[in-house]
Design an enzyme around this catalytic site. Structure first.
Site, mmCIF file in Angstrom:
data_model
loop_
_atom_site.group_PDB
_atom_site.id
_atom_site.type_symbol
_atom_site.label_atom_id
_atom_site.label_comp_id
_atom_site.label_asym_id
_atom_site.label_seq_id
_atom_site.Cartn_x
_atom_site.Cartn_y
_atom_site.Cartn_z
ATOM 1 N N MET A 9 0.822 -1.189 0.000
ATOM 2 C CA MET A 9 0.000 0.000 0.000
ATOM 3 C C MET A 9 0.866 1.253 0.000
ATOM 4 O O MET A 9 2.089 1.170 0.057
ATOM 5 C CB MET A 9 -0.943 0.006 1.203
ATOM 6 C CG MET A 9 -2.047 -1.033 1.133
ATOM 7 S SD MET A 9 -3.217 -0.828 2.482
ATOM 8 C CE MET A 9 -4.288 -2.225 2.168
ATOM 9 N N CYS A 10 0.223 2.405 -0.025
ATOM 10 C CA CYS A 10 0.907 3.694 -0.058
ATOM 11 C C CYS A 10 1.455 4.046 1.326
ATOM 12 O O CYS A 10 1.230 3.338 2.302
ATOM 13 C CB CYS A 10 -0.062 4.783 -0.515
ATOM 14 S SG CYS A 10 -0.955 4.371 -2.021
ATOM 15 N N GLN A 11 2.183 5.151 1.389
ATOM 16 C CA GLN A 11 2.623 5.683 2.672
ATOM 17 C C GLN A 11 2.305 7.168 2.744
ATOM 18 O O GLN A 11 2.278 7.867 1.728
ATOM 19 C CB GLN A 11 4.116 5.437 2.901
ATOM 20 C CG GLN A 11 4.436 3.967 3.172
ATOM 21 C CD GLN A 11 5.747 3.772 3.917
ATOM 22 O OE1 GLN A 11 6.317 4.710 4.486
ATOM 23 N NE2 GLN A 11 6.228 2.553 3.922
#
Length: 263
Positions: free
Chosen positions: A1-3
């Protein structure tokens, strides 16, 4: 996933140190190479930089690391795509106007079967579940409070309820700011630290970079940094609880009864 990366301060501060470590995760020390972005509040205005290239190799990201823009509220994002193609319009943060001020939003997670009805007040440009969630949040916020920006306590309670509603569809780690406060909601993972006098010497985890904050601050400065994974290896970061909403104003954690409690 994104950060995610956010900063909230009591005086305008640059984010060069934190962004240097954070951007390295955009394709070098981690796999978030599907674009990135950062937004800085300056007075009533917002500087927004986004790029669909990996942050580690983006010339725009290199500019940010070299140009110490000072702001009291900053939100940054590095993307690993789950919904929506790798293109500029799908890069976070997203910006919209409401009540005569800008709102900046970024999201980490994946919302399944999330298809709210939008009435046209706020519409997505790209194809991400994140921008859709942002438009829905603003639509509901405007519908709830009408033409007037509410008191911070009322806004915080609304954010607590709307984030819980959206998070029912999946992972909803998010940051939202209107230049006055920074709201952060955790579904799975967020950490924060408040740096204040006496300021530490900090070492980045992802780069061989060290900063003695006492040499670039005053005793009155207060800086809150919020991030998915801690950026330094010699400081104590506090992890959010799942389903927790936190509100940061002038570098402080602000408590509004149930706002900081996990439901």
């Amino acid at each position: 996933m994104c950060q995610l990366l956010g900063m909230n301060c009591n005086i305008p501060t640059d984010i060069v140190f934190s962004f240097t470590g954070f951007s390295t995760r955009g394709g070098l020390t981690d796999e978030h190479k599907d674009g990135w972005g950062i937004a800085f509040f300056e007075g009533s205005g917002v500087r927004l930089f986004v790029d669909h290239q990996p942050a580690v190799s983006s010339p725009v990201a290199d500019l940010i690391k070299r140009y110490p823009i000072k702001s009291k509220n900053v939100i940054a994002h590095i993307r690993k795509a789950t919904q929506g193609e790798v293109m500029l319009e799908n890069c976070h943060p997203f910006v919209r106007e409401c009540w005569g001020r800008y709102w900046v939003f970024a999201h980490n997670g994946d919302l399944k079967n999330f298809a709210p009805a939008l009435n046209g007040s706020f519409l997505p440009v790209g194809t991400t579940d994140s921008e859709l969630a942002f438009c829905y949040l603003l639509q509901q916020m405007r519908g709830r409070f009408g033409e007037t920006l509410p008191a911070m306590s009322e806004l915080a309670e609304f954010m607590r309820n709307i984030t819980a509603e959206i998070a029912a569809f999946g992972t909803f780690n998010m940051m939202l700011s209107n230049g006055e406060a920074l709201f952060a909601h955790c579904s799975t993972k967020l950490h924060y630290i408040v740096r204040q006098h006496p300021f530490p010497v900090a070492n980045l985890s992802d780069e061989q970079v060290t900063v003695d904050f006492s040499t670039v601050t005053t005793p009155n400065d207060k800086v809150a940094v919020i991030v998915t994974e801690p950026l330094t290896n010699n400081e104590i970061w506090t992890q959010f609880a799942p389903r927790q909403l936190m509100v940061f104003v002038d570098g402080d954690v602000v408590t509004f009864d149930a706002c900081t409690e996990a439901p």
